[in-house]
Scaffold this active site. Structure first.
Site, short mmCIF file in Angstrom:
data_model
loop_
_atom_site.label_atom_id
_atom_site.label_comp_id
_atom_site.label_asym_id
_atom_site.label_seq_id
_atom_site.Cartn_x
_atom_site.Cartn_y
_atom_site.Cartn_z
N HIS A 24 0.78 -1.23 0.00
CA HIS A 24 0.00 0.00 0.00
C HIS A 24 0.83 1.30 0.00
CE1 HIS A 24 -0.82 -2.49 3.60
NE2 HIS A 24 -0.58 -1.45 4.33
N HIS A 79 -6.99 -1.19 14.42
CA HIS A 79 -6.47 -0.16 13.50
C HIS A 79 -7.37 -0.13 12.28
CE1 HIS A 79 -3.72 1.97 10.94
NE2 HIS A 79 -3.04 0.94 10.49
N GLU A 81 -6.83 1.11 9.17
CA GLU A 81 -6.33 1.17 7.80
C GLU A 81 -6.98 0.03 7.01
OE1 GLU A 81 -2.05 1.53 7.42
OE2 GLU A 81 -2.24 2.24 5.34
N ASP A 83 -6.20 -2.32 5.05
CA ASP A 83 -5.74 -3.71 4.98
C ASP A 83 -6.27 -4.53 6.16
OD1 ASP A 83 -4.08 -2.02 6.47
OD2 ASP A 83 -2.32 -3.27 6.21
N HIS A 146 1.26 2.61 13.87
CA HIS A 146 1.85 3.70 13.12
C HIS A 146 0.82 4.73 12.67
CE1 HIS A 146 0.84 2.39 8.80
NE2 HIS A 146 0.21 1.57 9.60
N ASP A 165 0.07 -3.71 13.45
CA ASP A 165 1.17 -3.54 12.49
C ASP A 165 2.55 -3.69 13.13
OD1 ASP A 165 -0.08 -3.12 9.99
OD2 ASP A 165 -0.61 -1.08 10.56
N TYR A 193 10.59 -3.80 6.64
CA TYR A 193 9.28 -3.31 7.10
C TYR A 193 9.46 -2.09 8.00
CZ TYR A 193 4.62 -3.85 9.26
OH TYR A 193 3.34 -3.65 9.72
N HIS A 226 0.74 -8.67 10.00
CA HIS A 226 1.38 -8.99 8.72
C HIS A 226 2.49 -10.01 8.97
CE1 HIS A 226 -0.66 -5.74 6.67
NE2 HIS A 226 -0.25 -4.89 7.62
FE1 FEO Z 1 -1.40 0.28 9.02
FE2 FEO Z 1 -1.24 -2.94 8.15
O1 FEO Z 1 -2.02 -1.25 8.25
#
Ligand code: FEO
Length: 403
Positions: A24, A79, A81, A83, A146, A165, A193, A226
């Site tokens: 992303h 979170h 976001e 994803d 983050h 994350d 990462y 992730h």
């Molecule tokens: Fe900040 Fe994996 O989304």
């Protein structure tokens, strides 16, 4: 792939994105990535996070192997976001949860992104606890790790941290655990990462590590959103220590020379600067910014302490790969670097000076005046480049010696 058991009644139910190559827009992800979601069976069944919207079916299929998704009572959104929240609307519709937990800022982000009318949203504060039967969950706000809404969830009795994350890696594989991989591979994945996503928030990482110690939190499992999951004490220590090291950003004995060259002259200057660095015992990497994604240059910076930027000048500006590289690096706020700039030109030659200004704005310690070549580089200009390399190398060694 089946769901994966982390502990009794705690499961990974996420999805694997084998073909993801653009994580992303933070970085390239040559090994793909995963969107990890977790399901806990208890008196209240809880789903922690969802997955990218293209992978909803995968999430629902995995949950269905454990329970009917309509039996999910709570959804925790660590979170917002996309994803992790990409399937939230679908899951809320399907599960009709009693409650949806998120941070205060999470609620704002949730309401801005979805039609949340009649959603049973309940915000939680830092260190707030939630009993779900045999288990208690503690929520820890991790603002700006983050995103402003970020939080993590700690299953106290099981000592499982669902870390969102934090501690993630971009690795797509049917293997689900860190202990199935060798350390050098893992360290590279952590750095890739960290240096492209977490780096600007390094002071907060150090505070979080301190906070974990102060709160006396122990982890049998750390389950990020992730990549691979940590389930041995050695791996937990390895990841926390690696994060500490990345966050401290102590300069390393290596220089990165990143450049873009119109007709090859600036590239020759880069090689001469490398000769200067070598002559004072500093290893270096030369990276063509046009041929490499800026995230790979950040990866190289993870093992370096010097950044030298070079560009030809066109239309009174550095070339576009260098402008985009500078924007990427600047946003990630690297610390403790020394640097300098260089470049060839045929007309006006502003690029090296502009790059030095950018480095200065980033807080990089400038070790030498910019070197410019008029077409060339001729012998005198090559000698100036070698000298620049030496000065950068000596400044880096002095910085490391002063630690
Ligand atoms: Fe900040 Fe994996 O989304």
């Amino acid at each position: 792939m089946k769901p994966v058991t982390l502990k009794d009644d705690i499961y990974w139910v996420g999805s694997v994105d084998f073909n993801l190559r653009n994580f992303h827009h933070y970085s390239r992800s040559p090994m793909g990535s995963t969107y990890n979601a977790y399901l806990v069976k208890d008196e209240k069944n809880v789903l922690f996070d969802t997955v990218d919207d293209k992978h909803c079916d995968e999430l629902i299929r995995r949950i269905s192997e454990i329970m009917d998704p309509t039996e999910i009572d709570y959804i925790v959104c660590n979170h917002l976001e996309k994803d992790h929240a990409g399937c939230l609307e679908k899951m809320v519709e399907l599960c009709k949860p009693e409650k949806i937990f998120c941070s205060t800022i999470g609620e704002k982000f949730m309401r801005a992104q979805f039609n949340t009318e009649n959603w049973p949203i309940q915000t939680v504060k830092d260190l707030e606890q939630l009993n779900i039967g045999k288990r208690n969950i503690t929520f820890l706000e991790t603002r700006m790790l983050h995103w402003p809404d970020s939080m993590v969830s700690y299953l106290q009795e099981d000592k499982v941290l669902i870390s969102n994350d934090i501690f993630g890696q971009n690795v797509a594989t049917s293997r689900r655990f860190v202990d199935e991989y060798e350390r050098p591979f893992l360290l590279q994945a952590i750095k890739d990462y960290y240096y492209n996503i977490i780096l600007p928030y390094s002071p907060l990482v150090l505070k979080l590590i301190e906070r974990i110690k102060t709160l006396g939190l122990e982890f049998d499992v750390i389950a990020p959103d992730h990549g691979l999951i940590l389930r041995t004490p050695d791996d937990v220590n390895f990841f926390i220590n690696s994060y500490q090291e990345c966050a401290e950003q102590k300069p390393k004995l290596q220089a990165v020379i990143a450049y873009e060259s119109l007709w090859g002259a600036t590239e020759k200057m880069a090689q001469a600067i490398g000769d200067g660095l070598s002559s004072v015992g500093v290893p270096y990497l030369i990276i063509d910014a046009q041929a490499n994604h800026c995230s790979s240059i950040m990866n190289a910076l993870a093992d370096s302490g010097a950044l030298v930027l070079g560009s030809s000048t066109r239309n009174n500006m550095p070339l576009v790969s260098m402008i985009s590289l500078v924007a990427h690096i600047k946003g990630l706020k690297p610390k403790n670097l020394v640097g300098a700039s260089f470049g060839s030109h045929g007309w006006s030659g502003e690029a090296p000076k502009m790059l030095t200004e950018e480095l200065t704005n980033m807080g990089v310690e400038i070790a030498a005046e910019p070197v410019r070549a008029f077409f060339g580089p001729n012998d005198a200009e090559i000698a100036e480049c070698v000298e620049l390399g030496k000065k950068v190398g000596e400044a880096l060694k002095a910085k490391i010696a002063a630690l």
